[in-house]
Enzyme design. Structure first.
Site, short mmCIF file in Angstrom:
data_model
loop_
_atom_site.label_atom_id
_atom_site.label_comp_id
_atom_site.label_asym_id
_atom_site.label_seq_id
_atom_site.Cartn_x
_atom_site.Cartn_y
_atom_site.Cartn_z
N ASN A 150 2.01 6.15 4.14
CA ASN A 150 1.53 7.51 5.14
C ASN A 150 0.34 6.91 5.87
O ASN A 150 0.22 7.50 7.11
CB ASN A 150 1.58 8.58 4.40
N HIS A 205 3.03 8.20 -6.31
CA HIS A 205 3.53 8.56 -5.14
C HIS A 205 5.09 7.84 -5.01
O HIS A 205 5.02 6.60 -4.68
CB HIS A 205 2.99 8.35 -3.98
#
Length: 309
Positions: free
Chosen positions: A215, A165
């Protein structure tokens, strides 16, 4: 999938492939994220093939990479324009593009997707590529919110599947979250860590949990800011100022939501709510839902929590 223009079936052992050194990189998705990853990989000596269904998207992506490199050169080679031009030329030699994912996968050490956040589309893509990629090839997803194990489930190489990511803009942001599932082999995970380091990034190891690390902390923080505002406990302006001056954040939560995209934030929180509906951190926001329904996504549409001219 339209990506799979040539179907080639190749049998291979499901056993772990040890110590893969990633040199040939296939990046699927010619958007901002995919192009950014391609730029960084090419600049660090990797051979990169950027894949998308549209030739026009690929041309735009390659042109964008070259433009980004030229901006880098203006700063790093300000006094040596010839060296700068040579740098751009050498990096661009490492970049190619293709609309044929199946063919490209056959010569890749790493297949990394950066396409739409849709589980079925990602599963279909990897299921097809799993049939044609060599046994040693590692698959990885750049998803920011979907479980890696769910994406990997469509393939037979669970031990050679992980998450990478990146953060936007990729050339600027130093962090990469490296995600391993319960089935990811240590050799695969080490290869992904080493690849991230080779790109000049700082990797952090993550489990395959909702939102990974960044996140998982950031989205509930932004959602709680909205709820705080909804309860009338602070204006969006005061909340933003408080977090910038009190916590030292470069942007307040509402500014950040507008930057990220309210549709993106809603997509993430909706997905987490489905996975864990009893978790209060994953609760819905009427204000967010209303803005998204009105097409007010933030900076990209000119209006979100704030208006932009």
């Amino acid at each position: 999938m339209a990506f799979l223009t040539h179907q080639v079936t190749r049998g291979f052992s499901s056993s772990a492939v040890r110590n893969v050194i990633i040199k040939q990189v296939m990046i699927i998705g010619g958007g901002q994220m995919g192009a950014g990853i391609a730029q960084v990989a090419a600049a660090t000596g990797h051979s990169v093939t950027l894949v998308d269904m549209s030739e026009d998207i690929l041309k735009k992506a390659v042109k964008g990479i070259e433009g980004s490199l030229k901006r880098v050169v203006k700063k790093k080679f300000a006094d040596k324009p010839e060296a700068g031009a040579e740098f751009v030329q050498n990096v661009m030699k490492n970049v190619s593009s293709s609309t044929d994912a199946a063919s490209t996968a056959q010569s890749s050490d790493l297949v990394l997707e950066a396409i739409v956040e849709n589980l079925k589309i990602k599963q279909d893509l990897f299921a097809g590529l799993d049939k044609v990629a060599p046994a040693h090839t590692i698959f990885a997803s750049n998803t920011s919110s979907l479980p890696i194990s769910d994406i990997a489930s469509s393939t037979s190489r669970l031990d050679r599947f992980g998450g990478l990511h990146f953060f936007n803009p990729v050339p600027m942001m130093k962090l990469v979250e490296v995600i391993g599932t319960s089935a990811t082999s240590q050799d695969t995970f080490d290869s992904l860590l080493n690849f991230s380091k080779a790109l000049g990034k700082t990797p952090v190891s993550c489990k395959d949990t909702p939102g990974f690390i960044v996140n998982r902390l950031l989205v509930p923080y932004m959602m709680e800011a909205i709820r705080l505002h909804e309860r009338g406990h602070g204006s969006k302006e005061d909340i933003d100022i408080a977090m910038k001056l009190g916590a030292g954040y470069p942007m307040g939560p509402f500014e950040l939501l507008d930057y990220v995209g309210l549709d993106t934030a809603k997509f993430i929180i909706d997905g987490w709510c489905l996975m864990d509906p009893n978790n209060p951190l994953f609760g819905q926001s009427e204000m967010l839902n209303k803005l998204v329904a009105e097409g007010k996504y933030g900076r990209k549409t000119g209006e979100g929590f704030y208006k932009y001219k």
